[in-house]
Design an enzyme around this catalytic site. Structure first.
Site, mmCIF file in Angstrom:
data_model
loop_
_atom_site.group_PDB
_atom_site.id
_atom_site.type_symbol
_atom_site.label_atom_id
_atom_site.label_comp_id
_atom_site.label_asym_id
_atom_site.label_seq_id
_atom_site.Cartn_x
_atom_site.Cartn_y
_atom_site.Cartn_z
ATOM 1 N N HIS A 44 -15.369 -60.807 -18.829
ATOM 2 C CA HIS A 44 -13.950 -60.812 -19.164
ATOM 3 C C HIS A 44 -13.417 -62.229 -19.359
ATOM 4 C CE1 HIS A 44 -14.445 -56.744 -17.520
ATOM 5 N NE2 HIS A 44 -13.552 -56.449 -18.427
ATOM 6 N N ASP A 173 -12.218 -56.229 -6.235
ATOM 7 C CA ASP A 173 -11.939 -55.949 -7.647
ATOM 8 C C ASP A 173 -13.054 -55.040 -8.139
ATOM 9 O OD1 ASP A 173 -11.512 -55.887 -10.352
ATOM 10 O OD2 ASP A 173 -11.462 -58.057 -10.646
ATOM 11 N N MET A 174 -12.755 -53.745 -8.246
ATOM 12 C CA MET A 174 -13.842 -52.831 -8.578
ATOM 13 C C MET A 174 -13.414 -51.780 -9.586
ATOM 14 S SD MET A 174 -14.169 -50.469 -5.181
ATOM 15 C CE MET A 174 -13.119 -49.029 -4.963
ATOM 16 N N TRP A 225 -19.012 -38.082 -6.658
ATOM 17 C CA TRP A 225 -17.777 -37.308 -6.830
ATOM 18 C C TRP A 225 -16.549 -38.030 -6.287
ATOM 19 C CZ3 TRP A 225 -22.048 -35.993 -3.943
ATOM 20 C CH2 TRP A 225 -21.917 -36.093 -2.559
ATOM 21 N N LYS A 226 -16.740 -38.925 -5.321
ATOM 22 C CA LYS A 226 -15.596 -39.647 -4.759
ATOM 23 C C LYS A 226 -15.013 -40.627 -5.770
ATOM 24 C CE LYS A 226 -17.299 -39.212 -0.030
ATOM 25 N NZ LYS A 226 -17.703 -39.907 1.215
ATOM 26 N N GLY A 298 -14.931 -61.452 -2.765
ATOM 27 C CA GLY A 298 -14.306 -62.677 -3.257
ATOM 28 C C GLY A 298 -14.988 -63.945 -2.780
#
Length: 326
Positions: A44, A173-174, A225-226, A298
């Site tokens: 990014h 950050d995921m 599924w979570k 981080g």
């Protein structure tokens, strides 16, 4: 190769100015793109910049658009991003959430009709550096099959939670996919296998082949599924709170990813009072006796940033040459 951070940012700014950005807006965007690569988020940063330029040229990102206030309800505000640059809209929204939290203890800004914000952690860090807890999330175009399905119907809808910490801010950050789409593209570009299975190939087999996952469009949700359920709920929240477009609407429009919905939350807290509590939690977490190094979210980013500022920002030669020709 490695390029000094300021040289990278200056090149980005020069290109953005040629696309009609004002000096101030070009500088902010350039710093974010360069900062993402500096911190090791190449997907990014430099690697995403040509796509951003393409979106501007196609009119999907409007350089001079400004966010406009739609509605206010106490500490919650709804804004329209008017298809402006996602980086600028996101920084404005988190800054406004911080202002609301300063007066109310908590501030929430919802944003519709905006564009890709690049690295979501940028805005969590923005809150943490101001001394506030930051929470933000976004929806995306459909790029993730729901659990039990085989076709993309969910977004990988990144979630960011940042907590101020004197020893380095804690920044989770995921994406809701095991590997973000940009990370899969990076592994594909480098022709390297993923460290862990990240999705399915065309035959329905779990694989570490990024190319096969991108081709099948069957990325693996985190926690199975979570992660699928969390992606769905984040999309619902971003859509109803902002009054904007859902992953379904964005995808069914048949265009590239544009006009997404986002939420920015800032929470006021006592950094000095909480410092000892956070330090104890981190010390206990790192006291595992396995012998492996344990890092908080981080922490590795900070190491990468220090190396980049000392040795230069790592860049892919091919993409750098492409940007140099813009």
């Amino acid at each position: 190769m490695r390029i000094p951070y300021h040289e990278l940012a200056a090149r980005f700014k020069q290109i953005l100015l040629s696309l009609g950005f004002t000096d101030a807006k070009a500088e902010i965007c350039a710093d974010v793109f360069a900062g993402n690569s500096r911190d090791g988020v190449h997907s990014h940063g430099l690697n995403r910049f040509p796509t951003f330029v393409e979106y501007v040229k196609e009119g999907l990102v409007l350089p001079n658009a400004e966010p406009s206030l739609i509605n206010t309800l106490g500490a919650v505000e709804q804004w329209d991003g008017n298809l402006g640059p996602g980086i600028l809209n996101a920084k404005y929204s988190m800054a406004r959430a911080i202002q609301l939290a300063q007066s109310n203890g908590i501030g929430c800004v919802t944003l519709k009709n905006t564009n890709h914000w690049m690295r979501g952690g940028t805005y969590g860090l923005q809150a943490a550096e101001a001394g506030f807890i930051g929470i933000c999330f976004t929806n995306t175009i459909a790029n993730l099959p729901p659990w039990g399905g085989t076709q993309p119907r969910l977004g990988n809808n990144p979630l960011i939670i940042a907590v101020p910490h004197a020893g380095g801010h804690i920044v989770l950050d995921m994406a809701m996919s095991q590997y973000a789409m940009g990370k899969l593209q990076k592994y594909e570009m480098d022709d390297k296998p993923l460290p862990q299975p990240g999705g399915y190939d065309a035959a329905g087999n779990l694989t570490t082949d990024a190319s096969a996952i991108l081709a099948s469009k069957r990325a693996l949700p985190i926690g199975f599924w979570k992660g699928s359920g969390l992606s769905l709920v984040l999309d619902i929240l971003a859509t109803i709170l902002s009054g904007g477009q859902s992953t379904a609407v964005i995808t069914e429009a048949g265009r590239k990813e544009s006009g997404v919905s986002q939420v920015f939350i800032a929470i006021k807290q006592d950094s000095l009072q909480n410092a000892a509590l956070i330090d104890h939690i981190l010390e206990y977490t790192k006291s595992d006796e396995s012998g492996s190094e344990i890092l908080f979210p981080g922490e590795n980013m900070l190491r990468t940033r220090e190396q980049s500022m000392r040795e230069g920002v790592w860049v892919d030669d091919e993409i750098w040459n492409k940007i140099s020709a813009l």
